[in-house]
Design an enzyme around this catalytic site. Structure first.
Site, PDB file in Angstrom:
ATOM      1  N   ASN A  53       0.866  -1.165   0.000  1.00  0.00           N
ATOM      2  CA  ASN A  53       0.000   0.000   0.000  1.00  0.00           C
ATOM      3  C   ASN A  53       0.911   1.225   0.000  1.00  0.00           C
ATOM      4  OD1 ASN A  53      -1.700   2.158   0.545  1.00  0.00           O
ATOM      5  ND2 ASN A  53      -2.850   1.092   2.136  1.00  0.00           N
ATOM      6  N   VAL A  54       0.946   1.953  -1.108  1.00  0.00           N
ATOM      7  CA  VAL A  54       1.911   3.045  -1.245  1.00  0.00           C
ATOM      8  C   VAL A  54       1.633   4.205  -0.294  1.00  0.00           C
ATOM      9  CG1 VAL A  54       2.488   2.492  -3.638  1.00  0.00           C
ATOM     10  CG2 VAL A  54       0.625   4.112  -3.154  1.00  0.00           C
ATOM     11  N   ASN A  80       3.815   4.679 -10.600  1.00  0.00           N
ATOM     12  CA  ASN A  80       2.689   4.549 -11.512  1.00  0.00           C
ATOM     13  C   ASN A  80       1.353   4.370 -10.804  1.00  0.00           C
ATOM     14  OD1 ASN A  80       1.330   3.744 -14.183  1.00  0.00           O
ATOM     15  ND2 ASN A  80       1.129   1.849 -12.997  1.00  0.00           N
ATOM     16  N   SER A 132      -0.341  12.890 -15.968  1.00  0.00           N
ATOM     17  CA  SER A 132      -1.502  12.727 -16.843  1.00  0.00           C
ATOM     18  C   SER A 132      -1.748  14.013 -17.610  1.00  0.00           C
ATOM     19  CB  SER A 132      -2.743  12.391 -16.009  1.00  0.00           C
ATOM     20  OG  SER A 132      -3.930  12.473 -16.780  1.00  0.00           O
ATOM     21  N   TYR A 145      -7.920  14.463  -8.834  1.00  0.00           N
ATOM     22  CA  TYR A 145      -6.988  13.766  -9.721  1.00  0.00           C
ATOM     23  C   TYR A 145      -6.041  14.749 -10.406  1.00  0.00           C
ATOM     24  CZ  TYR A 145      -5.409  10.413 -13.264  1.00  0.00           C
ATOM     25  OH  TYR A 145      -4.643   9.598 -14.073  1.00  0.00           O
ATOM     26  N   ALA A 147      -5.149  17.712  -9.387  1.00  0.00           N
ATOM     27  CA  ALA A 147      -4.225  18.262  -8.395  1.00  0.00           C
ATOM     28  C   ALA A 147      -3.100  17.277  -8.097  1.00  0.00           C
ATOM     29  CB  ALA A 147      -4.978  18.600  -7.109  1.00  0.00           C
ATOM     30  N   SER A 148      -3.444  16.005  -7.976  1.00  0.00           N
ATOM     31  CA  SER A 148      -2.422  15.000  -7.674  1.00  0.00           C
ATOM     32  C   SER A 148      -1.434  14.855  -8.823  1.00  0.00           C
ATOM     33  CB  SER A 148      -3.077  13.647  -7.361  1.00  0.00           C
ATOM     34  OG  SER A 148      -3.656  13.054  -8.507  1.00  0.00           O
ATOM     35  N   LYS A 149      -1.920  14.898 -10.045  1.00  0.00           N
ATOM     36  CA  LYS A 149      -1.047  14.697 -11.200  1.00  0.00           C
ATOM     37  C   LYS A 149      -0.235  15.949 -11.528  1.00  0.00           C
ATOM     38  CE  LYS A 149      -1.954  10.397 -11.964  1.00  0.00           C
ATOM     39  NZ  LYS A 149      -0.904   9.369 -11.761  1.00  0.00           N
TER      40      LYS A 149
END
Length: 239
Positions: A53-54, A80, A132, A145, A147-149
Site C-alpha cells: 500500500n503506497v 505509476n 496525466s 486527480y 491536483a495529484s497529477k
C-alpha cells in the site's frame, strides 16, 4: 537488451500501463519488482510481485530496504500507482479528495523518499513519475486527480534538482499520458471514447504498450541527458 542487469521497481504494476511497463522492462533485460495492493495475477520469470500500500510510508521503507538487501541496488523506480474518485468540486467528499491525493501524490513521495537516496548513494538511477494530461490541463469533475497529477510534475522537477546535489547521475522525469485503453476506460461508453479519440491529432486512443515504450526510453541509458522533463504522450490531444 537496453536494461540488461538493471533492477526496476514499478508501483501499480498488476494491470494496464504498469503491467505493460513490466513486460517491456523484462523484455529489455531488467528484473522487475511489481508493487501493488493487488496480488500479482500474471506469470513472468523476471517479475516479482510485492504487495504494498503506497500510502503506508513504513511499508514503503521496508520495500526499499528489501530490494536493496536482495538485489544490492535499485536502478529504476516508476511511480505509476494511481486511482480516480471523480465528482464535481461542490459535491466531492473529503474521502474522495484524501484518497486520491494519498495514493497518487503521497504514494509517489513515499517510494521516492526512500529509493531516491539509495540511487544517490550509488551515483545513478532513473525515476519515472506517471502524471496525466489531466494534470497538465485539468478536467471537469477531477479536481482531486488533476491536483495529484500536477503535483507529480512539480515533484519531478524538485527531485531532478535534489538527487543530483552531490553529483549523482540520478535522472527524474515524468510522463503525462493522454487517454489510454486500460481497464478503467473499458467501462466508459463507446460514444465518449470516440469523442476522446477525435480530440487527438492521431484520431485514436493510446494503447498501454505505447506509454510503456516511452517509459523504457526514460529508464534506459538512451535518455542519459534528459532530466526534470515532463513528456506528454497524448496523440496531439492539446495541440
Amino acid at each position: 537488451m537496453r536494461l540488461d542487469g538493471k533492477v526496476a521497481v514499478i508501483t501499480g504494476g498488476t494491470r494496464g500501463i504498469g503491467r505493460a511497463m513490466a513486460e517491456e522492462f523484462t523484455n529489455a533485460g531488467a528484473r522487475v519488482i511489481v508493487c501493488d495492493i493487488e496480488v500479482l495475477h500474471y506469470q513472468n520469470d523476471n517479475v516479482e510481485g510485492y504487495e504494498l500500500n503506497v500510502t503506508d510510508s513504513k511499508a514503503c521503507k521496508v520495500l526499499a530496504d528489501y530490494v536493496k538487501g536482495k538485489y544490492g541496488k535499485v536502478d529504476i523506480l516508476v511511480n505509476n500507482a494511481g486511482i480516480t474518485r471523480d465528482a464535481l468540486t461542490g459535491k466531492m467528499s473529503d474521502e474522495q479528495w484524501n484518497l486520491v491525493i494519498d495514493v497518487n501524490l503521497k504514494g509517489a513521495f513515499n517510494l521516492t523518499r526512500f529509493i531516491g537516496p539509495i540511487m544517490q548513494v550509488d551515483g545513478k538511477g532513473s525515476i519515472i513519475n506517471i502524471s496525466s494530461v489531466v494534470g497538465e490541463y485539468g478536467n471537469i469533475g477531477q479536481a482531486n486527480y488533476s491536483a495529484s497529477k500536477a503535483g507529480i510534475i512539480g515533484m519531478t522537477k524538485t527531485w531532478a534538482k535534489e538527487f543530483t546535489m552531490k553529483g549523482a547521475q540520478v535522472r527524474v522525469n515524468a510522463i503525462s499520458p493522454g487517454y489510454t485503453m486500460t481497464d478503467i476506460l473499458k467501462t466508459v461508453p463507446q460514444e465518449l471514447l470516440e469523442k476522446f479519440a477525435k480530440q487527438t491529432m492521431l484520431g485514436r486512443l493510446a494503447e498501454p504498450t505505447e506509454i510503456a515504450k516511452v517509459a523504457l526510453f526514460l529508464a534506459s541509458d538512451d535518455s542519459s541527458y534528459i532530466t526534470g522533463h515532463n513528456l506528454s504522450v497524448n496523440g496531439g490531444m492539446r495541440l
